[in-house]
Scaffold this motif. Structure first.
Motif, PDB file in Angstrom:
ATOM      1  N   VAL A 131       0.917  -1.024   0.211  1.00  0.00           N
ATOM      2  CA  VAL A 131       0.428   0.431  -0.023  1.00  0.00           C
ATOM      3  C   VAL A 131       1.401   1.243  -0.035  1.00  0.00           C
ATOM      4  O   VAL A 131       0.676   2.034  -0.827  1.00  0.00           O
ATOM      5  CB  VAL A 131      -0.967   0.084   1.203  1.00  0.00           C
ATOM      6  CG1 VAL A 131      -1.219   1.190   1.108  1.00  0.00           C
ATOM      7  CG2 VAL A 131      -2.021  -1.129   1.021  1.00  0.00           C
ATOM      8  N   VAL A 132       1.696   1.270   0.940  1.00  0.00           N
ATOM      9  CA  VAL A 132       3.405   2.058   1.417  1.00  0.00           C
ATOM     10  C   VAL A 132       3.352   3.000  -0.235  1.00  0.00           C
ATOM     11  O   VAL A 132       3.699   3.696  -0.730  1.00  0.00           O
ATOM     12  CB  VAL A 132       3.729   2.163   2.227  1.00  0.00           C
ATOM     13  CG1 VAL A 132       4.718   3.267   1.940  1.00  0.00           C
ATOM     14  CG2 VAL A 132       3.173   2.538   3.524  1.00  0.00           C
ATOM     15  N   GLN A 133       3.546   0.976  -1.482  1.00  0.00           N
ATOM     16  CA  GLN A 133       4.368   1.570  -2.659  1.00  0.00           C
ATOM     17  C   GLN A 133       3.002   2.207  -3.146  1.00  0.00           C
ATOM     18  O   GLN A 133       4.151   2.743  -4.262  1.00  0.00           O
ATOM     19  CB  GLN A 133       5.140   0.066  -2.488  1.00  0.00           C
ATOM     20  CG  GLN A 133       5.277   0.451  -4.152  1.00  0.00           C
ATOM     21  CD  GLN A 133       6.206  -0.949  -4.722  1.00  0.00           C
ATOM     22  OE1 GLN A 133       6.833  -1.580  -3.996  1.00  0.00           O
ATOM     23  NE2 GLN A 133       6.788  -0.962  -6.285  1.00  0.00           N
ATOM     24  N   ARG A 134       2.095   2.455  -3.834  1.00  0.00           N
ATOM     25  CA  ARG A 134       1.574   1.767  -4.727  1.00  0.00           C
ATOM     26  C   ARG A 134       0.941   3.532  -3.990  1.00  0.00           C
ATOM     27  O   ARG A 134       0.688   4.912  -4.956  1.00  0.00           O
ATOM     28  CB  ARG A 134       0.362   0.928  -4.942  1.00  0.00           C
ATOM     29  CG  ARG A 134       0.284  -0.052  -5.306  1.00  0.00           C
ATOM     30  CD  ARG A 134      -0.796  -1.259  -4.984  1.00  0.00           C
ATOM     31  NE  ARG A 134      -1.956  -1.389  -3.935  1.00  0.00           N
ATOM     32  CZ  ARG A 134      -2.205  -2.278  -3.697  1.00  0.00           C
ATOM     33  NH1 ARG A 134      -1.748  -3.707  -4.312  1.00  0.00           N
ATOM     34  NH2 ARG A 134      -2.534  -2.217  -2.623  1.00  0.00           N
ATOM     35  N   ALA A 135       1.084   3.867  -3.117  1.00  0.00           N
ATOM     36  CA  ALA A 135       0.969   5.131  -2.400  1.00  0.00           C
ATOM     37  C   ALA A 135       1.799   6.249  -2.846  1.00  0.00           C
ATOM     38  O   ALA A 135       1.372   6.933  -2.991  1.00  0.00           O
ATOM     39  CB  ALA A 135       0.102   5.612  -0.963  1.00  0.00           C
ATOM     40  N   GLN A 136       3.164   6.068  -2.659  1.00  0.00           N
ATOM     41  CA  GLN A 136       4.015   6.497  -3.416  1.00  0.00           C
ATOM     42  C   GLN A 136       3.866   6.614  -4.456  1.00  0.00           C
ATOM     43  O   GLN A 136       4.638   7.799  -5.619  1.00  0.00           O
ATOM     44  CB  GLN A 136       5.246   6.276  -2.984  1.00  0.00           C
ATOM     45  CG  GLN A 136       5.335   6.010  -1.005  1.00  0.00           C
ATOM     46  CD  GLN A 136       6.686   5.318  -0.510  1.00  0.00           C
ATOM     47  OE1 GLN A 136       7.689   4.549  -0.942  1.00  0.00           O
ATOM     48  NE2 GLN A 136       7.114   6.173   0.303  1.00  0.00           N
ATOM     49  N   GLU A 137       3.657   5.801  -5.200  1.00  0.00           N
ATOM     50  CA  GLU A 137       3.243   5.905  -7.117  1.00  0.00           C
ATOM     51  C   GLU A 137       3.056   6.451  -7.615  1.00  0.00           C
ATOM     52  O   GLU A 137       2.491   6.688  -8.726  1.00  0.00           O
ATOM     53  CB  GLU A 137       3.028   4.278  -7.791  1.00  0.00           C
ATOM     54  CG  GLU A 137       4.940   3.625  -7.374  1.00  0.00           C
ATOM     55  CD  GLU A 137       4.733   1.872  -8.005  1.00  0.00           C
ATOM     56  OE1 GLU A 137       3.958   1.815  -7.901  1.00  0.00           O
ATOM     57  OE2 GLU A 137       6.008   2.001  -7.409  1.00  0.00           O
ATOM     58  N   VAL A 138       1.504   7.014  -6.831  1.00  0.00           N
ATOM     59  CA  VAL A 138       1.074   8.276  -7.508  1.00  0.00           C
ATOM     60  C   VAL A 138       1.032   9.779  -7.578  1.00  0.00           C
ATOM     61  O   VAL A 138       1.980  10.136  -7.150  1.00  0.00           O
ATOM     62  CB  VAL A 138      -0.363   8.276  -6.345  1.00  0.00           C
ATOM     63  CG1 VAL A 138      -2.024   9.001  -6.818  1.00  0.00           C
ATOM     64  CG2 VAL A 138      -1.027   6.720  -5.936  1.00  0.00           C
TER      65      VAL A 138
END
Length: 178
Positions: A131-138
């Protein structure tokens, strides 16, 4: 005996005026990826969320919350921190909102996800690494790809300028070229 035509004419005029006014609440307030919320639903959401919040906000913030929801749902998809409708209803109920409308539920869900992104305990949990990775990729482009249409009474959706910005009608703008 003559019958007055004034009363039926006034009644017809009043009925037409009321018919015109009754549509105000059903006018589109905001559409996010094709999901429409009426002006009345947006106003209800603003009032209900302000009832539950420590700091009141305007409909522009509710529009921003609604616009963020599709991205937040993607970020949290499949994680242990997915927010359910029942969880949102419980939070709202505990804050005094017993019967939330659809826009209230959607905006409150967005706010719950935003709170989770800001919670260090949740974000440091190893199960939340994805989730943290996906959030950072937004990216801003991702946000711009969300199809948001806002009723001009609330402003215009402008990702580059932080969300909903006031829209000045043409008839108010001053001509500086003269």
């Amino acid at each position: 005996m003559k019958r007055s035509r004034v009363l039926p004419a006034l009644a017809l005029t009043a009925a037409l005026a009321l018919t015109g006014c009754s549509g105000v609440g059903s006018d589109p307030g905001v559409s996010v990826n094709g999901q429409e919320f009426s002006v009345a639903e947006l106003q209800e959401a603003t009032a209900q969320l302000n009832e539950a919040a420590s700091q009141p906000s305007g409909p522009q913030q509710v529009v921003a919350d609604l616009a963020l929801l599709p991205l937040l749902e993607e970020v949290f998809a499949g994680s242990p921190a997915v927010v359910s409708e029942n969880q949102v209803r419980e939070v709202l109920s505990a804050s005094g909102v017993a019967d939330p409308g659809p826009a209230t539920l959607a905006a409150a869900t967005s706010r719950q996800y935003q709170l989770r992104l800001g919670d260090p305990a949740i974000m440091q949990d190893p199960e939340m690494a994805e989730v943290v990775q996906r959030a950072q990729e937004v990216t801003q482009e991702d946000l711009a790809a969300v199809d948001v249409e806002v009723n001009p009474r609330y402003g215009a959706w402008d990702v580059d300028n932080g969300g909903v910005v006031p829209e000045v009608p043409e008839w108010i703008r001053f001509d500086t070229a003269g």
